[in-house]
Design a protein around this motif. Structure first.
Motif: not given
Length: 133
Positions: A51-52, A102-108, A110-115, A126-132
């Motif tokens: 599924i992931r 841990e990254m395999e627990e992310w949805s597609a 979530e991974a795109m948002l992180f990229e 810190n900025d990534i955590r704060q804004d995303f």
């Protein structure tokens, strides 16, 4: 030799790789290729992984992450660098061993948002955590 060792053995480091092992670099590389293939196959058999990681390409990419390679190298070391024993450990009687990070627990999404966040902020987590997040 002959002296008592009063150190707390649970806090001591544990040897996880012997660079003076009997295998050639080529044999180790071949074993790592097999370990990645086993990881890809294990993901194909695992419903939650399917599924992931819906495509074979994504499953193979996930199987190539460090967690799979660390597991493979640890398996070699624990089996005394005996390739046959190590292969049997990767694929025991119940089916192939699946190692996830841990990254395999992310949805597609979530991974795109992180990229996207990495492109915007680089490695300023810190900025990534704060804004995303």
């Amino acid at each position: 030799p002959g002296e008592s060792d009063n150190r707390n053995q649970q806090k001591m480091e544990m040897k996880v790789w012997d660079p003076d092992n009997p295998l050639t670099d080529r044999q180790i590389d071949q074993f790592l290729v097999v370990a990645r293939a086993v990881g890809t196959f294990a993901r194909a058999l695992d419903c939650s992984s399917s599924i992931r990681q819906p495509s074979l390409h994504m499953s193979a990419a996930a199987a190539s992450r460090d967690i799979t390679l660390f597991h493979a190298m640890d398996t070699l070391q624990r089996n005394g660098y005996d390739l046959a024993k190590a292969m049997s450990t990767l694929v025991p009687q119940g089916g192939p061993v699946l190692c996830r990070d841990e990254m395999e627990e992310w949805s597609a999404s979530e991974a795109m948002l992180f990229e996207e966040a990495l492109e915007k902020y680089g490695k300023d987590f810190n900025d990534i955590r704060q804004d995303f997040v």
